[in-house]
Design a protein around this motif. Structure first.
Motif, short mmCIF file in Angstrom:
data_model
loop_
_atom_site.label_atom_id
_atom_site.label_comp_id
_atom_site.label_asym_id
_atom_site.label_seq_id
_atom_site.Cartn_x
_atom_site.Cartn_y
_atom_site.Cartn_z
N SER A 1 0.85 -1.05 -0.21
CA SER A 1 -0.06 0.09 0.02
C SER A 1 0.86 1.13 0.19
N GLY A 2 0.31 2.47 -0.55
CA GLY A 2 0.97 3.47 -0.63
C GLY A 2 0.90 4.09 -2.02
N THR A 3 1.20 5.60 -2.20
CA THR A 3 0.92 6.12 -3.58
C THR A 3 1.79 5.43 -4.68
N GLN A 4 2.89 4.81 -3.89
CA GLN A 4 3.96 4.36 -4.88
C GLN A 4 3.54 2.90 -5.65
N TYR A 5 2.24 2.64 -5.23
CA TYR A 5 1.88 1.24 -5.84
C TYR A 5 0.51 1.71 -6.49
N ARG A 6 0.11 2.66 -7.00
CA ARG A 6 -1.08 3.25 -7.56
C ARG A 6 -1.10 2.71 -8.82
N SER A 7 -2.45 2.56 -9.36
CA SER A 7 -2.78 2.27 -10.84
C SER A 7 -2.84 3.55 -11.61
N THR A 8 -1.63 3.70 -12.22
CA THR A 8 -1.71 4.73 -13.18
C THR A 8 -1.04 4.22 -14.82
N ILE A 9 -1.58 5.24 -15.82
CA ILE A 9 -1.16 5.02 -17.00
C ILE A 9 -0.33 6.53 -17.23
N PHE A 10 1.04 6.21 -17.77
CA PHE A 10 1.71 7.26 -18.21
C PHE A 10 1.76 7.50 -19.77
N PRO A 11 0.74 8.15 -20.18
CA PRO A 11 0.76 8.36 -21.96
C PRO A 11 2.02 8.89 -22.50
N GLN A 12 2.61 8.31 -23.49
CA GLN A 12 3.74 8.88 -23.98
C GLN A 12 3.45 9.77 -25.24
N THR A 13 2.22 9.65 -25.64
CA THR A 13 1.77 10.69 -26.64
C THR A 13 0.35 10.85 -26.42
N PRO A 14 -0.17 12.00 -27.12
CA PRO A 14 -1.70 12.54 -27.04
C PRO A 14 -2.60 11.17 -27.34
N GLU A 15 -2.11 10.37 -28.46
CA GLU A 15 -2.95 9.46 -28.79
C GLU A 15 -2.99 8.44 -27.74
N GLN A 16 -2.15 8.06 -27.05
CA GLN A 16 -2.29 7.12 -26.14
C GLN A 16 -2.96 7.73 -24.91
N ALA A 17 -3.00 9.05 -24.45
CA ALA A 17 -3.92 9.39 -23.46
C ALA A 17 -5.17 9.30 -23.99
N ARG A 18 -5.39 9.75 -25.06
CA ARG A 18 -6.93 9.51 -25.70
C ARG A 18 -7.33 8.08 -25.72
N ILE A 19 -6.56 7.15 -25.89
CA ILE A 19 -7.06 5.61 -26.08
C ILE A 19 -7.23 5.23 -24.44
N ALA A 20 -6.37 5.54 -23.69
CA ALA A 20 -6.66 5.20 -22.31
C ALA A 20 -7.71 6.00 -21.56
N GLU A 21 -8.03 7.07 -21.89
CA GLU A 21 -9.29 7.71 -21.39
C GLU A 21 -10.44 7.28 -21.81
N GLY A 22 -10.62 6.90 -23.28
CA GLY A 22 -11.56 6.05 -23.79
C GLY A 22 -11.99 4.65 -23.26
N TYR A 23 -10.84 3.93 -23.10
CA TYR A 23 -11.23 2.68 -22.42
C TYR A 23 -11.43 2.54 -21.12
N ILE A 24 -10.95 3.53 -20.30
CA ILE A 24 -11.38 3.62 -18.98
C ILE A 24 -12.88 3.92 -18.80
N ALA A 25 -13.50 4.97 -19.82
CA ALA A 25 -14.73 5.11 -20.01
C ALA A 25 -15.61 3.76 -20.32
N GLN A 26 -15.12 3.27 -21.57
CA GLN A 26 -15.64 1.87 -22.01
C GLN A 26 -15.87 0.97 -20.83
N LEU A 27 -14.92 0.71 -20.33
CA LEU A 27 -14.89 -0.22 -19.07
C LEU A 27 -15.82 0.12 -17.88
N GLY A 28 -15.79 1.33 -17.68
CA GLY A 28 -16.80 1.77 -16.58
C GLY A 28 -18.09 1.74 -16.95
#
Length: 219
Positions: free
Chosen positions: A120-147
């Motif tokens: 436990s601790g913030t160092q064990y958080r679930s995080t995506i670090f997108p390397q490009t704007p397209e990766q950020a777009r895909i990650a955001e869309g996928y989290i919304a889709q799964l939700g």
């Protein structure tokens, strides 16, 4: 990483749909990079080392300053870093979206806030670090889709943190799952994740992991 044998073993993998939106087209040549955090990097690295199309998977720290990118500092939970894995992959063999599907399905439990397994601790958080704007777009869309699909019993806690620098971890953390398959923490928390990968993603699984080169010196 804390070994606590009173805690349950790693969760079963969760079958989830592939992302509706993925990369528009794989480049004609060249590798891409993804950086993902989902608890102890030993297990996350171990999972992606068994994915076809992954060229390398390196354990490290992302989210904080370079001077704090060392295990003794990150372990305090005060550096802003998350234990993370930098994944170099061939997009002609495996897409960024497929990596995210594996990440959410078997590499960790995205519904947990600042913890995974016995850690436990913030160092064990679930995080995506997108390397490009397209990766950020895909990650955001996928989290919304799964939700929207309610495939998990609780809300996804995964954050998206662009613009962060990855720093490789000490050599003794690299390839830890492969080199220490009988270490109790690995047996309890991480080997089940590799088995879940094999079971849920048989077309993407490879038996022989791709290992991260390390120097002969000891950190």
């Amino acid at each position: 990483m804390v070994l606590n044998e009173t805690r349950p073993a790693a969760e079963e993998g969760v079958p989830i749909p592939a992302p509706i939106a993925d990369e528009r087209a794989a480049p004609a040549s060249g590798a891409e990079t993804a950086v993902l955090a989902g608890g102890c990097f030993w297990g996350v690295q171990g999972v992606f080392q068994h994915v076809k199309g992954v060229l390398s998977a390196t354990s490290g720290y992302t989210g904080g300053k370079q001077e704090d990118a060392r295990y003794s500092a990150v372990g305090t939970g005060d550096t802003g870093h998350a234990e993370s894995v930098q994944i170099r992959f061939d997009p002609k063999t495996v897409s960024y979206g497929k990596l995210l599907q594996i990440y959410f399905s078997v590499a960790h439990d995205p519904t947990l806030l600042n913890r995974q397994g016995p850690d436990s601790g913030t160092q064990y958080r679930s995080t995506i670090f997108p390397q490009t704007p397209e990766q950020a777009r895909i990650a955001e869309g996928y989290i919304a889709q799964l939700g929207d699909a309610h495939v998990f019993p609780a809300a996804i806690k995964t954050t998206i943190e662009p613009g962060r620098t990855f720093y490789a971890a000490e050599d003794y953390h690299q390839n830890f799952l492969t080199l220490n398959p009988t270490y109790p923490y690995i047996v309890i928390n991480d080997m089940p994740k590799v088995e879940n990968l094999k079971k849920l993603f048989p077309d993407n699984y490879r038996a022989d992991p791709v290992l991260t080169p390390v120097s002969k010196s000891t950190n």
